[in-house]
Design an enzyme around this catalytic site. Sequence first.
Site, PDB file in Angstrom:
ATOM      1  N   SER A 168       0.840  -1.197   0.000  1.00 46.05           N
ATOM      2  CA  SER A 168       0.000   0.000   0.000  1.00 46.05           C
ATOM      3  C   SER A 168       0.880   1.254   0.000  1.00 46.05           C
ATOM      4  O   SER A 168       1.741   1.364  -0.870  1.00 46.05           O
ATOM      5  CB  SER A 168      -0.959  -0.053   1.194  1.00 46.05           C
ATOM      6  OG  SER A 168      -2.002   0.863   1.030  1.00 46.05           O
ATOM      7  N   ASP A 196      -8.516  -3.917  -6.748  1.00 46.47           N
ATOM      8  CA  ASP A 196      -7.996  -3.532  -5.444  1.00 46.47           C
ATOM      9  C   ASP A 196      -9.083  -2.800  -4.646  1.00 46.47           C
ATOM     10  O   ASP A 196      -9.545  -1.731  -5.034  1.00 46.47           O
ATOM     11  CB  ASP A 196      -6.784  -2.622  -5.686  1.00 46.47           C
ATOM     12  CG  ASP A 196      -6.113  -2.163  -4.410  1.00 46.47           C
ATOM     13  OD1 ASP A 196      -6.822  -1.739  -3.476  1.00 46.47           O
ATOM     14  OD2 ASP A 196      -4.873  -2.204  -4.359  1.00 46.47           O
ATOM     15  N   HIS A 220      -6.244  -6.290  -1.305  1.00 49.13           N
ATOM     16  CA  HIS A 220      -5.286  -5.192  -1.174  1.00 49.13           C
ATOM     17  C   HIS A 220      -4.254  -5.659  -0.161  1.00 49.13           C
ATOM     18  O   HIS A 220      -4.623  -6.064   0.938  1.00 49.13           O
ATOM     19  CB  HIS A 220      -6.007  -3.940  -0.666  1.00 49.13           C
ATOM     20  CG  HIS A 220      -5.130  -2.732  -0.500  1.00 49.13           C
ATOM     21  ND1 HIS A 220      -4.509  -2.111  -1.569  1.00 49.13           N
ATOM     22  CD2 HIS A 220      -4.766  -2.018   0.588  1.00 49.13           C
ATOM     23  CE1 HIS A 220      -3.805  -1.072  -1.117  1.00 49.13           C
ATOM     24  NE2 HIS A 220      -3.944  -0.997   0.189  1.00 49.13           N
TER      25      HIS A 220
END
Length: 405
Positions: free
Chosen positions: A193, A289, A356
């Site tokens: 991330s 995502d 994610h």
Amino acid sequence: MAIRSLQRSKLWSESNWLVASLRLVLIVYSLSFFVDSTSDRSNMVRLTLSSKAKDRGAFCLDGSLPGYHFHKGSGSGSKSWLLFLEGGGWCDTIESCSSRAMTSLGSSNYFKHEVAFLGVLSSDPSQNPDFFNWNRVNIRYCDGASFAGHPEAEFKNETQLFFRGQLIWEAIMDELLSMGMSHAKQAILTGCSAGGLATLIHCDYFRDHLPKDASVKCVSDGGFFLNVPDVLGNPTMESFYHDVVTLQGVDKSLDQNCVAKTEPSKCMFPQEFLKNIRTPVFLVNAAYDFWQIQNVLVPNSADPDKRWAMCKLNIQNCDASQMKVLHGFRSSLMDAIGGFHQSKDGGMFINSCNSHCQTSITESWHSPTSTRIENKTIAESVGDWYFNRKQVKLIDCPYPCNTSC
Ligand SMILES: *[C@@H]1O[C@H](CO)[C@@H](O)[C@H](O)[C@H]1NC(C)=O
Ligand SMILES: *[C@@H]1O[C@H](CO)[C@@H](O)[C@H](O)[C@H]1NC(C)=O
């Protein structure tokens, strides 16, 4: 009137981001709680506060010392190093950074003293076949700007916020180099991330500070944030990154070729600087995502009547017209990585799951039930690419064709 509605939409988007980051904190918190209560203690690795940080002026948002968790390598892995940069969104205003400074994403006063090493960080060969005995380091995220803020942007008044992300990265690199990493033969910089973005931003620095003859590569997980408008056509993500970059002086850490040519905050998007990275890069990214769907494509500000609420929670709830929009997002990702797909040294695992951060969770990294493309897990794909066992350019067919999600 126009100005008022602009301010209004700004407020909307700020509260939106706050909610998103609070939600993330909650998810991380409950995940770690889950891990604590179910897994055996041998996964746990204790926190070290950086000893080089103070001299270098490297501080978390609130002025506390940054830190990391280190698991020493052994046997054939003793000269191999894997660094994992933790993620957790960004802060773009004085208010959002001040709130963050009172959480574990902005202050080591709130860090857990031990974290579980799972997925790519695991020391269990059945969960992490290629890297289990490497030196592994989980670097905590506490600056709010992908390890890339600069003190020149700090306020000279009583606003007590430290923008030292770049210094945190450099101090911890220094420290790890002095702990044996300067003799590394093999090394990987990775992260998820905001940490996956930091991986791309710092990839060449990492390469340049390791021995010339070492095999050094970077793996960005869930870090390919797209510069696309939201479903109402507003540049939500672009203006958010603009605010992060401006607030924290991030432009100095971004690719200078890119910064010379365009609005610096655009250079926060990997699609603008991926081609300039000299070090081999692997992209792990879900084409659907969920973080990007919830915050880039359909932020709450773009869905005032909550038509997307159910679909944002789970892709299975999306109706046909919403699926069309999500497939469009996947197409934008395909366009953005089109050039990278041709690169000789690059690798990718772009699956069609609604996830994610897939490398730091055992279930998605490498397990009997984890997501696969061409029958390979993410762990096997990254390993094949890192060790040059084969070319790895894996792109999944569009949702819902892959049943391994
Ligand atoms: C400090 O300066 C910044 C930037 O000029 C300003 O936005 C902020 O409100 C100031 N804070 C205080 C407490 O005066
Ligand atoms: C997929 O891989 C697993 C083990 O990695 C193997 O047992 C299985 O036979 C493979 N399946 C196919 C369809 O090739």
